[in-house]
Design an enzyme around this catalytic site. Structure first.
Site, PDB file in Angstrom:
ATOM      1  N   SER A  45       7.097 -18.939  18.684  1.00 17.23           N
ATOM      2  CA  SER A  45       8.352 -19.378  19.292  1.00 17.23           C
ATOM      3  C   SER A  45       9.267 -18.205  19.602  1.00 17.23           C
ATOM      4  O   SER A  45       9.315 -17.230  18.865  1.00 17.23           O
ATOM      5  CB  SER A  45       9.102 -20.324  18.341  1.00 17.23           C
ATOM      6  N   LYS A  73       5.248 -25.929  14.551  1.00 17.90           N
ATOM      7  CA  LYS A  73       5.805 -25.541  15.861  1.00 17.90           C
ATOM      8  C   LYS A  73       6.271 -26.779  16.618  1.00 17.90           C
ATOM      9  O   LYS A  73       7.292 -26.759  17.305  1.00 17.90           O
ATOM     10  CB  LYS A  73       4.762 -24.780  16.678  1.00 17.90           C
ATOM     11  N   HIS A 121       9.467 -27.819  15.238  1.00 18.81           N
ATOM     12  CA  HIS A 121      10.459 -26.846  15.747  1.00 18.81           C
ATOM     13  C   HIS A 121      10.936 -27.284  17.116  1.00 18.81           C
ATOM     14  O   HIS A 121      12.135 -27.324  17.404  1.00 18.81           O
ATOM     15  CB  HIS A 121       9.832 -25.453  15.834  1.00 18.81           C
ATOM     16  N   ASN A 122       9.997 -27.671  17.979  1.00 15.26           N
ATOM     17  CA  ASN A 122      10.373 -28.053  19.342  1.00 15.26           C
ATOM     18  C   ASN A 122      11.119 -29.372  19.404  1.00 15.26           C
ATOM     19  O   ASN A 122      11.990 -29.558  20.243  1.00 15.26           O
ATOM     20  CB  ASN A 122       9.130 -28.083  20.228  1.00 15.26           C
ATOM     21  N   GLU A 175      14.456 -28.425  18.500  1.00 14.33           N
ATOM     22  CA  GLU A 175      14.987 -27.684  19.661  1.00 14.33           C
ATOM     23  C   GLU A 175      15.539 -28.649  20.703  1.00 14.33           C
ATOM     24  O   GLU A 175      16.667 -28.493  21.194  1.00 14.33           O
ATOM     25  CB  GLU A 175      13.865 -26.840  20.252  1.00 14.33           C
TER      26      GLU A 175
HETATM   27  C1  6PG Z   1       9.617 -21.769  22.125  1.00  8.69           C
HETATM   28  C2  6PG Z   1       9.837 -22.859  23.155  1.00  8.69           C
HETATM   29  C3  6PG Z   1       8.646 -23.023  24.078  1.00  8.69           C
HETATM   30  C4  6PG Z   1       8.808 -24.312  24.900  1.00  8.69           C
HETATM   31  C5  6PG Z   1       9.092 -24.026  26.347  1.00  8.69           C
HETATM   32  C6  6PG Z   1       9.180 -25.312  27.194  1.00  8.69           C
HETATM   33  O1  6PG Z   1       9.613 -22.116  20.923  1.00  8.69           O
HETATM   34  O2  6PG Z   1       9.485 -20.619  22.548  1.00  8.69           O
HETATM   35  O3  6PG Z   1       9.993 -24.087  22.416  1.00  8.69           O
HETATM   36  O4  6PG Z   1       7.459 -23.073  23.312  1.00  8.69           O
HETATM   37  O5  6PG Z   1       7.650 -25.044  24.890  1.00  8.69           O
HETATM   38  O6  6PG Z   1      10.298 -23.330  26.376  1.00  8.69           O
HETATM   39  O7  6PG Z   1       9.722 -26.342  26.467  1.00  8.69           O
HETATM   40  P1  6PG Z   1       9.979 -27.792  27.159  1.00  8.69           P
HETATM   41  O8  6PG Z   1       9.444 -27.736  28.582  1.00  8.69           O
HETATM   42  O9  6PG Z   1       9.210 -28.776  26.328  1.00  8.69           O
HETATM   43  O10 6PG Z   1      11.462 -27.979  27.125  1.00  8.69           O
END
Ligand code: 6PG
Length: 473
Positions: free
Chosen positions: A130, A184, A187-188, A191
């Site tokens: 990430s 991960k 995490h997303n 996010e």
């Molecule tokens: C990271 C981000 C990355 C993410 C992309 C697109 O941890 O660096 O989470 O992995 O997948 O930035 O994310 P979305 O298209 O799902 O918003």
């Protein structure tokens, strides 16, 4: 040149940045890419770092450029491309050669690949990386999954290239199989929720208080000096401050309100639902993206239902402190949900996920990096199974900030400003604090139409209501 300690297959943005980071940290790295011309471009981009890089167009040459036992980092699109690349590589590899998928894989795929590799007698790691391109180049957060022996073999490289929090590498082995990609994924999900909470605060400032993008940028910059300090708050302030060079208008005012998503946040909601773990703030964020994408529907809805009154709020409806507290409370509740899901998945999958270390590796390098994560690591070190909202530290934070969350959510709703993530956070907090919910009505309904039985407050066992059969005569 000596043989390379590690190879990077796939020179897209993330792969190229990781390869440069590895070379920049003094390791010999071999690189290849399906499109050979990209390799040449990359070697030019790498500049002086090329001294530590061996370029190989043919897969066999790439493998031969690696010292045994070989370590290969796959940086190819998640999904079938990973399986295809593994199948293409295996004929050239020995059984002690390690393949590492560092893309955004679904953890079920990583678990499947690790199990197949184990059955065939070779090591496979699935690692979550990430931090975007900047993180990949100068220090990502790395979440490892698969055999610990595989991780140990490349840990010296991954910890060297990772972000550092006060000299501590933000790279940790999370557990077997798909553990790394699961962490991960969560995490997303967090996010998405963090981003949605910020977008809702932006909406209140824009639509409720009529603030300009420049004023909002200043507000976010101020928050970034306090408890809300984080990469996402920082970049949101920068996005708000940016001017479109073509129109000279604030860039934000020119961007269409239709969100994309590669789907990793959605996976979090799906896994939470499968495990029965409530993550309503994350789910609200995914739904908000889906609804933003349904722009034609929203335009029709706006034409039909847009209230005659504007969305402006009375000037003293919410203060900047109220809004800051709302974001802090929403963030604490969202992370509490994320860690609750991690704990539940850890049990379900037999991983024994290291909760404090998960918070620790998220302190730097990753997209959700923030000051608050160090406090979360501290709280989880005291009790890794704790629900963050009920820990001594964060329950006090919520004592201080919940009034702001309630005031801001109610004021936004009264002004017809949609705040799905803030509303989900508030409802979650209120439910968490409710000893007697209304689920007894649900149980009554279920027993009435489906004889599903219910428990009683006054004695154990499964019971039915007096209605059974009555409506069938
Ligand atoms: C990271 C981000 C990355 C993410 C992309 C697109 O941890 O660096 O989470 O992995 O997948 O930035 O994310 P979305 O298209 O799902 O918003």
């Amino acid at each position: 040149m000596s043989k390379a300690e590690i190879g990077v297959l796939g020179l897209g943005t993330m792969g190229a940045m990781l390869a440069m980071n590895i070379a920049d940290n003094g390791f010999q790295v071999a690189v290849t890419n399906r499109t050979a011309s990209r390799i040449d471009e990359f070697m030019v981009e790498a500049g002086a770092l090329a001294d530590n890089i061996v370029a190989a167009a043919a897969l066999e040459d790439f493998v031969q450029a690696l010292e045994r036992p070989r370590n290969i980092l796959l940086m190819v699109p998640a999904g079938s491309a990973v399986d295809a690349q593994i199948a293409a590589l295996r004929p050239f590899l020995d059984d002690d050669d390690l393949i590492i998928d560092a893309g955004n894989a679904n953890f079920h795929d990583s678990a499947r690949r690790a199990a197949l590799a184990e059955k065939e007698g070779w090591p496979f790691l699935g690692i979550g990386v990430s931090g975007g391109a900047e993180g990949a180049r100068f220090g990502p957060s790395i979440m490892g999954g698969g055999p610990k022996s595989g991780w140990d073999r490349v840990a010296h490289i991954l910890t060297a290239i990772s972000a550092k929090y006060e000299d501590t590498p933000c790279a940790t082995w999370m557990g077997s199989g798909g553990a790394g990609h699961f962490v991960k994924t969560v995490h997303n999900g967090i996010e998405y929720a963090d981003m949605q909470l910020i977008a809702e605060a932006y909406g209140i400032l824009r639509d409720g208080q009529g603030q300009t993008a420049a004023q909002i940028a200043t507000r976010f910059a101020g928050w970034n000096d306090g408890a809300l300090q984080s990469y996402l708050i920082e970049i949101s302030g920068k996005v708000a401050a940016a001017i479109d060079p073509e129109t000279n208008h604030p860039m934000l005012d020119v961007i269409l309100d239709r969100a994309g998503q590669k789907g990793t946040g959605r996976w979090t909601a799906i896994e939470a639902q499968m495990l029965g773990v409530p993550v309503p703030v994350i789910e609200a964020a995914v739904a908000a993206r889906n609804l933003s994408a349904a722009r034609d529907l929203r335009l029709r809805g706006s034409a039909r239902f847009a209230a005659t009154e504007s969305t402006s709020m009375p000037h003293d409806a919410v203060t900047d402190t109220d809004l800051e507290h709302a974001l802090i409370a929403g963030k604490v509740l969202c992370y509490a949900q994320g860690f609750d899901l991690l704990n539940r998945a850890s049990e379900e999958n037999g991983w024994d996920l290291p909760m404090p270390e998960i918070a620790e590796v998220w302190r730097e390098g990753c997209i959700i990096r923030s000051a608050m994560l160090n406090d979360m690591a501290t709280a989880l070190r005291s009790d890794p199974k704790a629900h963050l909202a009920l820990t001594p530290y964060f329950s006090k934070v919520l004592d201080q900030t919940m009034p702001g969350l309630r005031k801001v959510t109610l004021a936004a709703q009264a002004a017809r400003i949609a705040v799905p993530a803030l509303s989900a956070a508030l409802a979650y907090a209120d439910t968490l604090a409710t000893a007697r919910t209304t689920a007894n009505m649900l149980q009554g309904q279920r027993d009435y139409f489906g004889a599903h039985s219910f428990e009683r407050v006054d004695r154990s066992g499964a019971h039915h209501g007096p209605w059974l059969g009555a409506h069938l005569n």
